[in-house]
Design a protein around this motif. Structure first.
Motif, PDB file in Angstrom:
ATOM      1  N   ALA A 218       0.869  -1.174   0.000  1.00 27.54           N
ATOM      2  CA  ALA A 218       0.000   0.000   0.000  1.00 27.54           C
ATOM      3  C   ALA A 218       0.907   1.224   0.000  1.00 27.54           C
ATOM      4  CB  ALA A 218      -0.910   0.005   1.227  1.00 27.54           C
ATOM      5  N   PRO A 219       0.502   2.324  -0.642  1.00 27.89           N
ATOM      6  CA  PRO A 219       1.348   3.520  -0.653  1.00 27.89           C
ATOM      7  C   PRO A 219       1.735   3.934   0.767  1.00 27.89           C
ATOM      8  CG  PRO A 219      -0.472   3.789  -2.177  1.00 27.89           C
ATOM      9  CD  PRO A 219      -0.743   2.527  -1.410  1.00 27.89           C
ATOM     10  N   HIS A 225      -1.101   7.700   7.121  1.00 27.30           N
ATOM     11  CA  HIS A 225      -2.235   8.572   7.444  1.00 27.30           C
ATOM     12  C   HIS A 225      -3.514   7.813   7.786  1.00 27.30           C
ATOM     13  CE1 HIS A 225      -0.585  12.608   6.380  1.00 27.30           C
ATOM     14  NE2 HIS A 225       0.308  11.840   5.784  1.00 27.30           N
ATOM     15  N   GLU A 226      -3.652   6.626   7.250  1.00 28.33           N
ATOM     16  CA  GLU A 226      -4.891   5.889   7.461  1.00 28.33           C
ATOM     17  C   GLU A 226      -4.704   4.685   8.379  1.00 28.33           C
ATOM     18  OE1 GLU A 226      -6.204   4.893   3.542  1.00 28.33           O
ATOM     19  OE2 GLU A 226      -6.091   6.977   2.845  1.00 28.33           O
ATOM     20  N   GLY A 227      -3.473   4.440   8.797  1.00 27.43           N
ATOM     21  CA  GLY A 227      -3.189   3.245   9.572  1.00 27.43           C
ATOM     22  C   GLY A 227      -3.080   2.057   8.630  1.00 27.43           C
ATOM     23  N   PHE A 384      -0.679 -10.350  11.534  1.00 26.51           N
ATOM     24  CA  PHE A 384      -0.173  -9.144  12.203  1.00 26.51           C
ATOM     25  C   PHE A 384      -1.331  -8.276  12.681  1.00 26.51           C
ATOM     26  CE2 PHE A 384       4.498  -8.088  11.114  1.00 26.51           C
ATOM     27  CZ  PHE A 384       4.886  -9.395  11.331  1.00 26.51           C
ATOM     28  N   ALA A 385      -2.355  -8.131  11.825  1.00 33.11           N
ATOM     29  CA  ALA A 385      -3.518  -7.312  12.205  1.00 33.11           C
ATOM     30  C   ALA A 385      -4.174  -7.868  13.461  1.00 33.11           C
ATOM     31  CB  ALA A 385      -4.511  -7.263  11.055  1.00 33.11           C
ATOM     32  N   ARG A 386      -4.233  -9.173  13.571  1.00 33.61           N
ATOM     33  CA  ARG A 386      -4.863  -9.817  14.719  1.00 33.61           C
ATOM     34  C   ARG A 386      -3.950  -9.845  15.948  1.00 33.61           C
ATOM     35  NH1 ARG A 386      -5.720 -14.214  12.354  1.00 33.61           N
ATOM     36  NH2 ARG A 386      -3.961 -15.425  13.159  1.00 33.61           N
ATOM     37  N   ASP A 387      -2.670 -10.126  15.729  1.00 40.77           N
ATOM     38  CA  ASP A 387      -1.751 -10.368  16.842  1.00 40.77           C
ATOM     39  C   ASP A 387      -1.097  -9.110  17.409  1.00 40.77           C
ATOM     40  OD1 ASP A 387      -2.289 -13.017  16.382  1.00 40.77           O
ATOM     41  OD2 ASP A 387      -0.376 -13.459  15.390  1.00 40.77           O
ATOM     42  N   PHE A 388      -0.847  -8.111  16.543  1.00 46.02           N
ATOM     43  CA  PHE A 388       0.023  -7.007  16.979  1.00 46.02           C
ATOM     44  C   PHE A 388      -0.494  -5.607  16.685  1.00 46.02           C
ATOM     45  CE2 PHE A 388       2.944 -10.467  15.448  1.00 46.02           C
ATOM     46  CZ  PHE A 388       3.349 -10.921  16.691  1.00 46.02           C
ATOM     47  N   HIS A 389      -1.127  -5.392  15.557  1.00 48.90           N
ATOM     48  CA  HIS A 389      -1.253  -4.080  14.943  1.00 48.90           C
ATOM     49  C   HIS A 389      -1.822  -3.001  15.867  1.00 48.90           C
ATOM     50  CE1 HIS A 389      -1.770  -0.997  11.974  1.00 48.90           C
ATOM     51  NE2 HIS A 389      -3.082  -0.980  12.132  1.00 48.90           N
ATOM     52  N   ALA A 390      -1.155  -1.838  15.821  1.00 48.34           N
ATOM     53  CA  ALA A 390      -1.631  -0.613  16.460  1.00 48.34           C
ATOM     54  C   ALA A 390      -1.354   0.526  15.490  1.00 48.34           C
ATOM     55  CB  ALA A 390      -0.911  -0.374  17.783  1.00 48.34           C
ATOM     56  N   SER A 391      -1.981   1.671  15.701  1.00 47.87           N
ATOM     57  CA  SER A 391      -1.746   2.808  14.809  1.00 47.87           C
ATOM     58  C   SER A 391      -1.727   4.096  15.606  1.00 47.87           C
ATOM     59  CB  SER A 391      -2.817   2.880  13.716  1.00 47.87           C
ATOM     60  OG  SER A 391      -4.094   3.074  14.277  1.00 47.87           O
ATOM     61  N   LEU A 392      -0.982   5.065  15.091  1.00 49.03           N
ATOM     62  CA  LEU A 392      -0.886   6.398  15.678  1.00 49.03           C
ATOM     63  C   LEU A 392      -0.985   7.421  14.560  1.00 49.03           C
ATOM     64  CD1 LEU A 392       2.142   5.910  18.144  1.00 49.03           C
ATOM     65  CD2 LEU A 392      -0.259   6.247  18.784  1.00 49.03           C
ATOM     66  N   PRO A 393      -1.367   8.665  14.862  1.00 45.02           N
ATOM     67  CA  PRO A 393      -1.354   9.708  13.832  1.00 45.02           C
ATOM     68  C   PRO A 393       0.064   9.903  13.321  1.00 45.02           C
ATOM     69  CG  PRO A 393      -2.549  10.432  15.787  1.00 45.02           C
ATOM     70  CD  PRO A 393      -1.858   9.170  16.158  1.00 45.02           C
ATOM     71  N   PRO A 394       0.236  10.261  12.043  1.00 46.48           N
ATOM     72  CA  PRO A 394       1.579  10.487  11.508  1.00 46.48           C
ATOM     73  C   PRO A 394       2.248  11.662  12.211  1.00 46.48           C
ATOM     74  CG  PRO A 394      -0.072  11.302   9.977  1.00 46.48           C
ATOM     75  CD  PRO A 394      -0.804  10.551  11.046  1.00 46.48           C
TER      76      PRO A 394
END
Length: 400
Positions: A218-219, A225-227, A384-394
């Motif tokens: 993905a770009p 920006h979108e997680g 990864f989405a299930r086991d780990f993933h987190a997101s923050l604003p850029p």
């Protein structure tokens, strides 16, 4: 026989250990200038003759004064920026000390997003329509001619730092008002949707002697920006699009004036018309462990080869190491856990695991077949989405 050179390396981030080691292995005297907060990092100290630190490397006057003080009793033959944020500083130091290498003008093409777009356009390399955020009449004309959305980009940041997607004119004017006197340090660009590719090159005496071709899952801007989960993988070597990317990359290097070094260049294939457009380039090793991805697929360590070029200084012919023709894939994400456990990921194709970086998890896989790399990346993306993933604003500014 000429004495080995004295190399000054600038590092505002902790990276480039393989470069430092290779310089020392080739007999160079290695001096590292970094930020005080990075002194405790695991630098390869046995391969560094001197380490000096400033509060940060962003105050150009302080860096010039500090290096000039060191130069009273030392001669620096080579000055190298290990990170994108240090490219302009290294160029200014070369100009100030009259040290050979890339100066201010050429450095602009590899650091200033406005300068590199102007140079690409003048070199007949397609770029998304853009304008310098400077004259309001010209901005009005641009917005009438180019429909939104647009992308507002800082001219001298790296990766997706500070980039904003602008949805309409009101959004733009409000954002510019917030920027105040920093407006002219930005450009406005037509937003293109499409797949993004990166070409990582070795340049010797103005010629591209090696290029590795990879595609992002993905770009990067979308991920930032979108997680999401960051992936990149080797293109099929029979892919006809490689020829187009190779030619654009070769033309870009020829017209941007890099004599020797490494580059990381990104192109986008528009989903509207199928054409490739230049996005940006950098005269350094790609971040986000792309160097590890390239090495997994080809056997080429870009840090090591870059060091050989800097030590050789064009006085002896550069020779590529033996190449490997495998396929590789990289997957990285922010993690909810401080120290993620990837022991459940045990496929034999795994060749690299991200270590010692809290709240991050990453793997590289290598296989003889492209399909196998895709199979593993698709499986790991879900896990990864299930086991780990987190997101923050850029981030709005660089962090370390």
């Amino acid at each position: 026989m000429a004495a080995p050179p004295s190399v000054l390396c600038l590092a505002s981030y902790f990276k480039g250990a393989a470069f430092l080691i290779e310089c020392k292995r080739n007999g160079a005297r290695v001096t590292l200038l970094t930020a005080e907060k990075l002194l405790s990092e695991n630098w390869p100290r046995d391969h560094i003759d001197e380490i000096h630190a400033l509060s940060d490397l962003y105050n150009l006057d302080h860096v010039i004064n500090g290096v000039s003080y060191l130069a009273r009793t030392r001669k620096f033959d080579v000055i190298v920026a290990l990170d994108d944020f240090d490219v302009e500083t290294a160029a200014r130091l070369r100009e100030h000390l009259r040290t050979p290498g890339m100066g201010d003008t050429t450095a602009r093409y590899f650091r200033d997003k406005l300068a590199m777009r102007v140079q690409a356009r003048e070199s007949s390399i397609p770029v998304p329509d853009f304008i310098h955020v400077l004259n309001y009449d010209r901005l009005h004309e641009f917005m009438k001619r180019v429909p939104p959305p647009w992308v507002l980009k800082p001219r001298s940041q790296a990766s997706a730092i500070g980039i904003k997607k602008i949805i309409n004119q009101n959004h733009l004017w409000k954002t510019l008002e917030e920027l105040g006197d920093r407006q002219s340090f930005h450009l406005l660009e037509k937003y293109l949707s499409g797949d993004v590719y990166h070409v990582d090159s070795i340049v010797s005496e103005r010629k591209v002697v090696f290029a590795a071709f990879h595609k992002y899952g993905a770009p990067p801007m979308n991920v930032a920006h979108e997680g999401g989960i960051f992936t990149s993988f080797t293109m099929k070597r029979a892919d006809p699009e490689i020829a187009k990317l190779r030619e654009m990359n070769k033309k870009l290097i020829a017209n941007f004036g890099l004599v020797r070094g490494v580059t990381h260049t990104e192109f986008i294939k528009s989903s509207n018309n199928g054409r490739f457009y230049f996005l940006e380039t950098a005269a350094r090793v790609g971040g986000a462990h792309i160097a590890d991805l390239v090495e997994a697929a080809t056997g080429v360590n870009l840090w090591v080869e870059w060091a050989k070029l800097e030590i050789g200084r064009g006085k002896k012919a550069y020779t590529l190491p033996k190449l490997r023709s495998d396929y590789a894939g990289l997957i990285i994400t922010l993690a909810r856990q401080p120290q993620p456990d990837t022991s459940a990921y045990c496929d034999p194709e795994i060749t690299w695991r991200l270590q010692d970086k809290n709240h991050h998890v990453g793997l590289i896989v290598r296989a003889k077949k492209w399909d196998r790399v895709q199979e593993l990346l698709n499986e790991y993306r879900e896990r990864f989405a299930r086991d780990f993933h987190a997101s923050l604003p850029p981030p709005e500014k660089p962090t370390s």
